[in-house]
Write a protein that holds these residues in place. Structure first.
Motif, PDB file in Angstrom:
ATOM      1  N   GLU A  21       0.793  -1.237   0.000  1.00 18.11           N
ATOM      2  CA  GLU A  21       0.000   0.000   0.000  1.00 18.11           C
ATOM      3  C   GLU A  21       0.824   1.285   0.000  1.00 18.11           C
ATOM      4  O   GLU A  21       0.262   2.367  -0.148  1.00 18.11           O
ATOM      5  CB  GLU A  21      -0.961  -0.009   1.180  1.00 18.11           C
ATOM      6  CG  GLU A  21      -2.034  -1.060   1.026  1.00 18.11           C
ATOM      7  CD  GLU A  21      -3.105  -0.961   2.089  1.00 18.11           C
ATOM      8  OE1 GLU A  21      -3.119   0.017   2.848  1.00 18.11           O
ATOM      9  OE2 GLU A  21      -3.929  -1.881   2.142  1.00 18.11           O
ATOM     10  N   GLN A  22       2.123   1.179   0.141  1.00 17.15           N
ATOM     11  CA  GLN A  22       2.977   2.370   0.138  1.00 17.15           C
ATOM     12  C   GLN A  22       3.422   2.781  -1.260  1.00 17.15           C
ATOM     13  O   GLN A  22       4.187   3.733  -1.413  1.00 17.15           O
ATOM     14  CB  GLN A  22       4.211   2.127   1.020  1.00 17.15           C
ATOM     15  CG  GLN A  22       3.858   1.911   2.472  1.00 17.15           C
ATOM     16  CD  GLN A  22       3.045   3.072   3.041  1.00 17.15           C
ATOM     17  OE1 GLN A  22       3.416   4.241   2.889  1.00 17.15           O
ATOM     18  NE2 GLN A  22       1.932   2.765   3.674  1.00 17.15           N
ATOM     19  N   TRP A  23       2.919   2.087  -2.284  1.00 17.25           N
ATOM     20  CA  TRP A  23       3.372   2.330  -3.653  1.00 17.25           C
ATOM     21  C   TRP A  23       2.218   2.555  -4.612  1.00 17.25           C
ATOM     22  O   TRP A  23       1.160   1.971  -4.478  1.00 17.25           O
ATOM     23  CB  TRP A  23       4.177   1.134  -4.168  1.00 17.25           C
ATOM     24  CG  TRP A  23       5.450   0.928  -3.435  1.00 17.25           C
ATOM     25  CD1 TRP A  23       5.638   0.116  -2.345  1.00 17.25           C
ATOM     26  CD2 TRP A  23       6.697   1.547  -3.698  1.00 17.25           C
ATOM     27  NE1 TRP A  23       6.942   0.196  -1.935  1.00 17.25           N
ATOM     28  CE2 TRP A  23       7.612   1.068  -2.741  1.00 17.25           C
ATOM     29  CE3 TRP A  23       7.134   2.464  -4.656  1.00 17.25           C
ATOM     30  CZ2 TRP A  23       8.946   1.471  -2.717  1.00 17.25           C
ATOM     31  CZ3 TRP A  23       8.458   2.865  -4.633  1.00 17.25           C
ATOM     32  CH2 TRP A  23       9.343   2.379  -3.671  1.00 17.25           C
ATOM     33  N   GLY A  24       2.479   3.389  -5.601  1.00 21.41           N
ATOM     34  CA  GLY A  24       1.622   3.551  -6.762  1.00 21.41           C
ATOM     35  C   GLY A  24       2.479   3.331  -7.993  1.00 21.41           C
ATOM     36  O   GLY A  24       3.704   3.150  -7.892  1.00 21.41           O
ATOM     37  N   MET A  25       1.881   3.343  -9.166  1.00 24.32           N
ATOM     38  CA  MET A  25       2.611   3.227 -10.421  1.00 24.32           C
ATOM     39  C   MET A  25       1.920   4.100 -11.449  1.00 24.32           C
ATOM     40  O   MET A  25       0.700   4.171 -11.494  1.00 24.32           O
ATOM     41  CB  MET A  25       2.611   1.762 -10.900  1.00 24.32           C
ATOM     42  CG  MET A  25       3.461   1.477 -12.155  1.00 24.32           C
ATOM     43  SD  MET A  25       2.761   1.915 -13.776  1.00 24.32           S
ATOM     44  CE  MET A  25       1.252   0.976 -13.868  1.00 24.32           C
ATOM     45  N   VAL A  26       2.711   4.799 -12.243  1.00 22.15           N
ATOM     46  CA  VAL A  26       2.200   5.565 -13.370  1.00 22.15           C
ATOM     47  C   VAL A  26       2.879   5.041 -14.629  1.00 22.15           C
ATOM     48  O   VAL A  26       4.067   4.738 -14.624  1.00 22.15           O
ATOM     49  CB  VAL A  26       2.418   7.089 -13.209  1.00 22.15           C
ATOM     50  CG1 VAL A  26       1.497   7.657 -12.152  1.00 22.15           C
ATOM     51  CG2 VAL A  26       3.858   7.416 -12.881  1.00 22.15           C
ATOM     52  N   LYS A  27       2.115   4.919 -15.694  1.00 18.48           N
ATOM     53  CA  LYS A  27       2.628   4.391 -16.959  1.00 18.48           C
ATOM     54  C   LYS A  27       2.988   5.575 -17.847  1.00 18.48           C
ATOM     55  O   LYS A  27       2.141   6.142 -18.527  1.00 18.48           O
ATOM     56  CB  LYS A  27       1.571   3.501 -17.602  1.00 18.48           C
ATOM     57  CG  LYS A  27       2.086   2.638 -18.699  1.00 18.48           C
ATOM     58  CD  LYS A  27       1.015   1.656 -19.137  1.00 18.48           C
ATOM     59  CE  LYS A  27       1.504   0.838 -20.302  1.00 18.48           C
ATOM     60  NZ  LYS A  27       0.432  -0.012 -20.826  1.00 18.48           N
ATOM     61  N   LEU A  28       4.263   5.955 -17.808  1.00 20.65           N
ATOM     62  CA  LEU A  28       4.763   7.130 -18.522  1.00 20.65           C
ATOM     63  C   LEU A  28       5.496   6.721 -19.790  1.00 20.65           C
ATOM     64  O   LEU A  28       5.849   5.558 -19.968  1.00 20.65           O
ATOM     65  CB  LEU A  28       5.741   7.891 -17.623  1.00 20.65           C
ATOM     66  CG  LEU A  28       5.191   8.407 -16.295  1.00 20.65           C
ATOM     67  CD1 LEU A  28       6.321   8.905 -15.406  1.00 20.65           C
ATOM     68  CD2 LEU A  28       4.172   9.501 -16.536  1.00 20.65           C
TER      69      LEU A  28
END
Length: 117
Positions: free
Chosen positions: A42-49
């Motif tokens: 839960e401490q992470w997100g991800m963005v698809k750049l």
């Protein structure tokens, strides 16, 4: 930044909806994932750049942004350490990721899930 704040920013993108992918939340536009939340925890997100945008965001805040390991990371998938992330920069990253997903959907339709067609 909290997971709830990341979720709010992701869903504030025009046309964004929340779904689920591999047992964690994802955020999509035109059927394409542009961000996820909660992997590996839960401490992470991800963005698809794009790879270029990924490089710029990592340079701007290397404590908050890092490439995902392997081929996905080489293609622009970027981890966001929520605890270190600042909302204005994450908001910009989500805008870039959402725009890239919209552009990709105009070039090629999203794949159908198995058994849905």
């Amino acid at each position: 930044m909290t997971p709830a704040a990341f979720r709010r920013l992701a869903l504030s993108q025009s046309g964004a909806v929340e779904a689920s992918h591999m047992n964690h939340p994802d955020f999509r536009v035109n059927g394409r994932i542009f961000a996820t939340l909660g992997y590996p925890d839960e401490q992470w997100g991800m963005v698809k750049l794009s790879p270029i945008d990924q490089e710029l965001f990592i340079h701007a805040d290397p404590e908050a942004f890092a490439p995902v390991k392997g081929a996905w990371g080489s293609g622009g998938a970027t981890r966001v350490r929520l605890r270190a992330a600042k909302a204005p920069l994450v908001a910009r990253a989500l805008v870039c990721a959402c725009r890239a997903a919209v552009a990709a959907s105009s070039r090629r339709p999203a794949r159908k899930k198995k058994g849905s067609g």
